[in-house]
Write an enzyme that holds these catalytic residues in place. Structure first.
Site, PDB file in Angstrom:
ATOM      1  N   MET A  94      82.174  -0.975 -19.533  1.00  0.00           N
ATOM      2  CA  MET A  94      81.908  -2.547 -18.897  1.00  0.00           C
ATOM      3  C   MET A  94      80.931  -3.226 -19.484  1.00  0.00           C
ATOM      4  SD  MET A  94      80.700  -3.226 -14.791  1.00  0.00           S
ATOM      5  CE  MET A  94      81.487  -4.465 -13.794  1.00  0.00           C
ATOM      6  N   CYS A  95      81.934  -5.009 -19.411  1.00  0.00           N
ATOM      7  CA  CYS A  95      80.669  -5.284 -20.244  1.00  0.00           C
ATOM      8  C   CYS A  95      79.713  -5.931 -19.302  1.00  0.00           C
ATOM      9  CB  CYS A  95      81.665  -7.001 -20.325  1.00  0.00           C
ATOM     10  SG  CYS A  95      83.563  -6.726 -21.597  1.00  0.00           S
ATOM     11  N   GLN A  96      79.315  -7.393 -19.607  1.00  0.00           N
ATOM     12  CA  GLN A  96      77.512  -7.621 -19.469  1.00  0.00           C
ATOM     13  C   GLN A  96      77.649  -9.020 -19.435  1.00  0.00           C
ATOM     14  OE1 GLN A  96      74.760  -5.696 -17.868  1.00  0.00           O
ATOM     15  NE2 GLN A  96      75.833  -3.835 -17.741  1.00  0.00           N
TER      16      GLN A  96
END
Length: 277
Positions: free
Chosen positions: A1-3
């Site tokens: 999951m990207c931030q």
């Protein structure tokens, strides 16, 4: 999951403190190693720094960390690639012009079988679903409002409909700003904190660093920080309920109408169908 990381303020503010914790998630305290970027609005201009290297070890990130750029709106992103190679052109945030001003966009999630028809005015440079979604959003806004920027409530309603349409293809957490407003859509995880008087100390969750905002702020200052997960461990962060689009301006949440983007609120449209709300 990207931030994702965003900041919206009522006075120009630097993001050095939040960025110190955020950049650690790109290869140090988390496994997101596929590039990072940050954009600062300055008047009608935008400073954008991008690097396909991990943010925790990036010389460009080190420069930004020690560069106290003051801005009313900031959007940053740490990438975990799902679609598109690890290249500079696939690094968020993305930038385009609409209605004579810059727009900045960053996305966290994965859109499947997403192939909207574009007019040709906005085209992706890279090969990510995220940049394609951004182009589709701006294409729809330009078609829906050919005379220029609409009233904030109409803009919010159209973005809300788009978030539902595009979100039907997968996870669609995003931050979007035109330099005045910052829109945050939560599909799964996104939260925020609003700092205002009386200010206090804040301690980063990803790094042993504390700042006393009482020494750095004025009585009328107000700063909203938006992140995928809380950046500090001693402040009360508000979770945006999944399936909601929130609008920030001048460092606080402002009501522009209904925020829900759950599918049952909207008729299902095929990708590329013009939004008519």
């Amino acid at each position: 999951m990207c931030q994702l990381l965003g900041m919206n303020c009522n006075v120009p503010t630097d993001i050095c403190f939040s960025f110190a914790g955020f950049r650690a998630r790109g290869g140090l305290t988390d496994h997101h190693r596929d590039g990072w970027g940050i954009a600062f609005f300055e008047g009608r201009g935008v400073r954008v720094f991008l690097d396909p290297a991990p943010s925790a070890h990036s010389p460009v990130a080190e420069l930004v960390h020690h560069y106290p750029i003051r801005s009313l709106n900031v959007i940053a992103h740490i990438r975990k690639a799902t679609q598109g190679d690890i290249r500079l052109e696939n690094t968020h945030p993305f930038q385009r012009e609409l209605w004579g001003r810059y727009w900045i966009f960053a996305h966290n999630g994965n859109l499947k079988d997403f192939a909207p028809k574009l007019s040709g005015r906005f085209l992706p440079v890279g090969c990510t679903d995220s940049e394609l979604a951004f182009c589709h959003i701006l294409d729809t806004l330009a078609t829906r409002f050919p005379e220029g920027s609409p009233e904030p409530a109409a803009l919010h309603a159209t973005l809300r409909a788009l978030a539902c349409e595009i979100g039907s293809r997968g996870e669609f957490n995003f931050l979007l700003s035109d330099g005045d407003w910052l829109f945050a859509h939560c599909s799964s995880r996104l939260c925020y904190v609003v700092r205002r008087a009386p200010f206090a100390e804040a301690h980063l969750a990803d790094e042993d660093l504390t700042v006393d905002f009482r020494r750095l702020t004025g009585a009328d200052d107000r700063v909203a920080v938006i992140a995928t997960t809380p950046l500090t461990d001693n402040e009360r962060w508000t979770q945006i309920p999944p399936g909601n689009l929130v609008a920030f301006r001048d460092g606080e949440v402002l009501a522009l109408g209904e925020t829900s983007t759950v599918a049952q609120d909207f008729p299902r449209r095929p990708p590329g169908h013009p939004v008519d709300e």
